[in-house]
Write a protein that holds these residues in place. Sequence first.
Motif, PDB file in Angstrom:
ATOM      1  N   ILE A 182      43.240 -26.981  41.914  1.00 29.36           N
ATOM      2  CA  ILE A 182      43.359 -27.790  43.134  1.00 29.36           C
ATOM      3  C   ILE A 182      42.140 -28.702  43.288  1.00 29.36           C
ATOM      4  O   ILE A 182      42.273 -29.897  43.566  1.00 29.36           O
ATOM      5  CB  ILE A 182      43.522 -26.893  44.380  1.00 29.36           C
ATOM      6  CG1 ILE A 182      44.871 -26.169  44.340  1.00 29.36           C
ATOM      7  CG2 ILE A 182      43.389 -27.700  45.670  1.00 29.36           C
ATOM      8  CD1 ILE A 182      45.006 -25.060  45.369  1.00 29.36           C
ATOM      9  N   GLN A 183      40.948 -28.137  43.089  1.00 27.82           N
ATOM     10  CA  GLN A 183      39.722 -28.928  43.240  1.00 27.82           C
ATOM     11  C   GLN A 183      39.626 -30.026  42.186  1.00 27.82           C
ATOM     12  O   GLN A 183      39.274 -31.164  42.502  1.00 27.82           O
ATOM     13  CB  GLN A 183      38.493 -28.014  43.162  1.00 27.82           C
ATOM     14  CG  GLN A 183      38.338 -27.157  44.401  1.00 27.82           C
ATOM     15  CD  GLN A 183      37.221 -26.129  44.260  1.00 27.82           C
ATOM     16  OE1 GLN A 183      36.787 -25.797  43.158  1.00 27.82           O
ATOM     17  NE2 GLN A 183      36.757 -25.610  45.393  1.00 27.82           N
ATOM     18  N   ARG A 184      39.958 -29.685  40.928  1.00 28.92           N
ATOM     19  CA  ARG A 184      39.888 -30.692  39.861  1.00 28.92           C
ATOM     20  C   ARG A 184      40.876 -31.825  40.109  1.00 28.92           C
ATOM     21  O   ARG A 184      40.523 -32.995  40.071  1.00 28.92           O
ATOM     22  CB  ARG A 184      40.210 -30.050  38.511  1.00 28.92           C
ATOM     23  CG  ARG A 184      39.084 -29.291  37.893  1.00 28.92           C
ATOM     24  CD  ARG A 184      39.546 -28.727  36.567  1.00 28.92           C
ATOM     25  NE  ARG A 184      38.519 -27.919  35.951  1.00 28.92           N
ATOM     26  CZ  ARG A 184      38.758 -26.901  35.137  1.00 28.92           C
ATOM     27  NH1 ARG A 184      40.001 -26.571  34.847  1.00 28.92           N
ATOM     28  NH2 ARG A 184      37.772 -26.223  34.603  1.00 28.92           N
ATOM     29  N   ALA A 185      42.134 -31.460  40.350  1.00 25.89           N
ATOM     30  CA  ALA A 185      43.172 -32.474  40.529  1.00 25.89           C
ATOM     31  C   ALA A 185      42.926 -33.313  41.774  1.00 25.89           C
ATOM     32  O   ALA A 185      43.178 -34.518  41.784  1.00 25.89           O
ATOM     33  CB  ALA A 185      44.542 -31.807  40.590  1.00 25.89           C
ATOM     34  N   GLY A 186      42.407 -32.690  42.822  1.00 28.55           N
ATOM     35  CA  GLY A 186      42.162 -33.396  44.074  1.00 28.55           C
ATOM     36  C   GLY A 186      41.151 -34.525  43.946  1.00 28.55           C
ATOM     37  O   GLY A 186      41.158 -35.460  44.743  1.00 28.55           O
TER      38      GLY A 186
END
Length: 197
Positions: A182-186
């Motif tokens: 989630i953090q990477r894609a966000g």
Amino acid sequence: KTSIDPNTTLAIAAEEYKLKFGEESLLDEIQKEFSVKKIHESHAALANIPWRRIYTTNYDNVLENAYSQIGKKLIPVTSDSEVSDFHKKSTLCVHLNGYVDQLKEKSSDSVLKLTEFSYVTSSIASSAWAGQFRDDIKIAKAVFFVGYSLADLDVQRILFESQILSDKCMFIIGENPTQTTIQRAGKFGQIHKVNTS
């Protein structure tokens, strides 16, 4: 098969397997593990979408089989393929880390990113296809990442360098993604917590 810690990274495990059993055995193992016989209906649904180009870090032949099953042609290429040879071909699937149906023993470390040595000595970002990927990102109206965690640093660098607009970049990451995903894609686009099936 190597009796090493099961939590060992894939790159180190592959290096150990290669040292213990040899490169030919490693390639046989890769072909056995990543050659598919059946596909899911969600793969056929993805094959029905008129993609301009597909990029993948997967070794498998899932999409090629999905295209074939619905009567369409998908041409697989790897990072050592000449970009100029494929400009006017039908839909391409660019296998950035190597492709199971095109394994060649003499070039496995440069074409197949699997062992620790191959990760250290080759880079997606330095291939001609990285430039094509950057160009495709710039001209695309929408860019979809399906089931991709952005674990590959080379791909993250390309996205960062391309200054991709978050409103045209979609990450389909499943209903239960990890917090890391989630953090990477966000950082790069919109997150969609849906499954493909």
